[in-house]
Design an enzyme around this catalytic site. Structure first.
Site, PDB file in Angstrom:
ATOM      1  N   GLU A 100       0.969  -1.177  -0.001  1.00  0.00           N
ATOM      2  CA  GLU A 100       0.062   0.003   0.089  1.00  0.00           C
ATOM      3  C   GLU A 100       0.728   1.274   0.062  1.00  0.00           C
ATOM      4  OE1 GLU A 100      -2.781   0.426   3.301  1.00  0.00           O
ATOM      5  OE2 GLU A 100      -3.613   2.241   2.182  1.00  0.00           O
ATOM      6  N   LYS A 107      -2.578  -1.983  -3.161  1.00  0.00           N
ATOM      7  CA  LYS A 107      -3.444  -1.224  -2.783  1.00  0.00           C
ATOM      8  C   LYS A 107      -3.128   0.270  -2.805  1.00  0.00           C
ATOM      9  CE  LYS A 107      -6.077  -0.177   1.573  1.00  0.00           C
ATOM     10  NZ  LYS A 107      -6.636  -0.677   2.921  1.00  0.00           N
TER      11      LYS A 107
HETATM   12  P1  13P Z   1      -9.453   4.154   3.839  1.00  0.00           P
HETATM   13  O1  13P Z   1     -10.148   3.485   2.914  1.00  0.00           O
HETATM   14  O2  13P Z   1     -10.497   4.868   4.929  1.00  0.00           O
HETATM   15  O3  13P Z   1      -8.709   5.266   3.245  1.00  0.00           O
HETATM   16  O4  13P Z   1      -8.433   3.115   4.523  1.00  0.00           O
HETATM   17  C1  13P Z   1      -8.011   2.232   3.982  1.00  0.00           C
HETATM   18  C2  13P Z   1      -6.789   2.037   4.603  1.00  0.00           C
HETATM   19  O5  13P Z   1      -6.673   0.776   4.939  1.00  0.00           O
HETATM   20  C3  13P Z   1      -5.675   2.665   4.884  1.00  0.00           C
HETATM   21  O6  13P Z   1      -4.590   1.821   5.231  1.00  0.00           O
END
Ligand code: 13P
Length: 337
Positions: free
Chosen positions: A178, A220
Site C-alpha cells: 500500500e 492497494k
Molecule cells: P481508507 O479507505 O479509509 O483510506 O482506509 C484504507 C486503509 O486501510 C488505509 O491504510
C-alpha cells in the site's frame, strides 16, 4: 501445502470479479477518533463488539473476500465465542492483518515520512499466521507538495514496501502493498498523477529487486484525484487519469488492484470505482476496493454505539459492499442507493 501453494490459494480465495476487501484495521488511536465522532467510548470491549458485528453481517461474504484486521482483533471472540478470524472465514472472507507500526519522519527527507515495523516482522508474521491471518498489509504514506515527496522519500518508501513483501511471501503470507499518496492539499490532479506514477514506478522496481512474486501480491493504491482543497474532479476524469498511471506502471502479472478510499465520501468512492471499471477496456488486473472509511462510515453512523442498532449497522455495511460490487462491473447508478 507448500509455501507457494499457500500463496496461490490465498490469491484464489481473495481475488474474483465481484468482491473486494474491507479494511477494519484501524490502530487504537484511529478507531478512537472514529468512535469519538459517534460519541462512543473506545474500549477493548466496544471495539470487539463493533468489529465482530461487522464480520457477522449476513451475506457479507457475497461482496467481501478479505478483511484486514488490527492485531488485537485476532484474539477476540464473537458474542457466541467464535474467534474473529474464524468468524470471517465462516463466510469465506479471508482474514488478514495490518503489520506496519505507523510512520516517522524520514531523516533527510525534507518532511517525507517513512513507515516503521520491519524489525521482528518475520516473528510477528509467524505468530499472526498461527492465529489465522493469511495476508498482511503495510502502508507507506506520501504527502504531495511542489517539492514532496522527494526522490529520497520515493526510493526509501519503496524499499520498505519491497522488504516487507519479500518477508511475507517467504512465510506464505500474501502481501498487500500500500503506497498511499495523500489527497490532502491543493495540488492539481495532474500533479497527483505525476507523483503517483513516480511512486508506483519505484515500488515495482524495488519489488523486482527483492524478487517479490507479482502474481502473489495485491496492490492497494490511491486513485488519482485532485487535492481535497480543490473542486472535485468528475468520475470520468478520475478514471482516465487513474488508468493512465496504472497502465504505465503496474505489470500485468499483478492480479488485483484494490483502491483505498483515502477520505472520499462513500458514494464518491463508489462512483469513481464505477467509472474506472467502465473505462478499463482490456486492463489486465481486477480493479476493486480495500476501503476502510468508505465502507464503514455509514455503519458507524447507523450504530452510534447502541446495541439496538446492530441490524441497522449491518445493513449499512452490506449496502456499501453491494454498491461497490455493482461498481466493479461498471453497473452502479445513483438510483440504486
Ligand atoms: P481508507 O479507505 O479509509 O483510506 O482506509 C484504507 C486503509 O486501510 C488505509 O491504510
Amino acid at each position: 501445502m507448500t509455501i507457494l501453494q499457500e500463496l496461490e490459494q490465498t490469491i484464489t480465495d481473495m481475488v474474483d470479479d465481484q468482491r473486494g476487501i474491507l479494511a477494519a484495521d484501524e490502530s487504537t488511536p484511529t478507531i478512537k477518533k472514529r468512535f469519538d465522532a459517534i460519541n462512543t467510548e473506545s474500549t477493548e470491549e466496544s471495539r470487539r463488539k463493533y468489529r465482530s458485528w461487522l464480520l457477522s453481517t449476513p451475506d457479507l461474504g457475497d461482496y467481501i473476500s478479505g478483511v484486514i484486521l488490527f492485531e488485537e482483533t485476532l484474539d477476540q471472540n464473537s458474542d457466541d465465542g467464535v474467534l474473529l478470524p474464524q468468524l470471517a472465514w465462516n463466510q469465506k472472507i479471508v482474514p488478514g492483518i495490518k503489520v506496519d507500526k505507523g510512520t516517522a519522519l524520514l531523516p533527510g527527507g525534507q518532511g517525507d515520512l517513512i513507515t516503521k515495523g520491519l524489525d521482528g516482522l518475520a516473528e510477528r508474521l509467524a505468530e499472526y499466521k498461527q492465529k489465522g491471518a493469511r495476508f498482511a498489509k503495510w502502508r507507506e504514506v506520501y504527502s504531495v507538495s511542489d517539492s514532496n515527496p522527494t526522490p529520497l522519500g520515493i526510493s526509501a518508501n519503496a524499499e520498505m514496501l519491497a522488504r516487507y513483501a519479500a518477508v511475507c511471501q517467504e512465510l506464505g503470507i500474501v502481501p498487500i502493498v500500500e503506497p498511499e499518496v495523500l489527497m490532502d492539499g491543493d495540488h492539481t490532479i495532474e500533479r497527483f498523477a505525476e507523483v503517483n506514477e513516480a511512486v508506483l514506478a519505484e515500488v515495482f522496481s524495488a519489488l523486482r529487486r527483492h524478487h517479490v512474486q507479482l502474481e502473489n501480491m495485491i496492490l492497494k493504491p490511491s486513485m488519482v484525484l485532485p487535492g481535497k482543497e480543490r473542486r472535485r474532479a468528475s468520475p470520468e476524469e478520475v478514471a482516465e487519469e487513474t488508468l493512465k498511471v496504472f497502465k504505465r506502471t503496474v505489470p500485468a502479472a499483478v492480479p488485483s488492484i484494490n483502491f483505498l478510499s483515502g477520505g472520499q465520501t462513500p458514494t464518491e468512492a463508489t462512483e469513481n470505482l464505477n467509472a474506472i471499471n467502465q473505462l478499463k477496456g482490456n486492463a489486465p488486473w481486477q480493479l476493486s476496493i480495500s476501503y476502510g472509511r468508505a465502507l464503514q462510515q455509514p455503519a458507524l453512523q447507523a450504530w452510534c454505539g447502541k446495541d439496538e442498532n446492530r441490524e441497522a449497522m449491518q445493513q449499512a455495511l452490506l449496502k456499501r459492499a453491494q454498491m461497490n460490487s455493482l461498481a466493479r462491473k461498471g453497473l452502479y447508478t445513483a438510483d440504486k442507493e
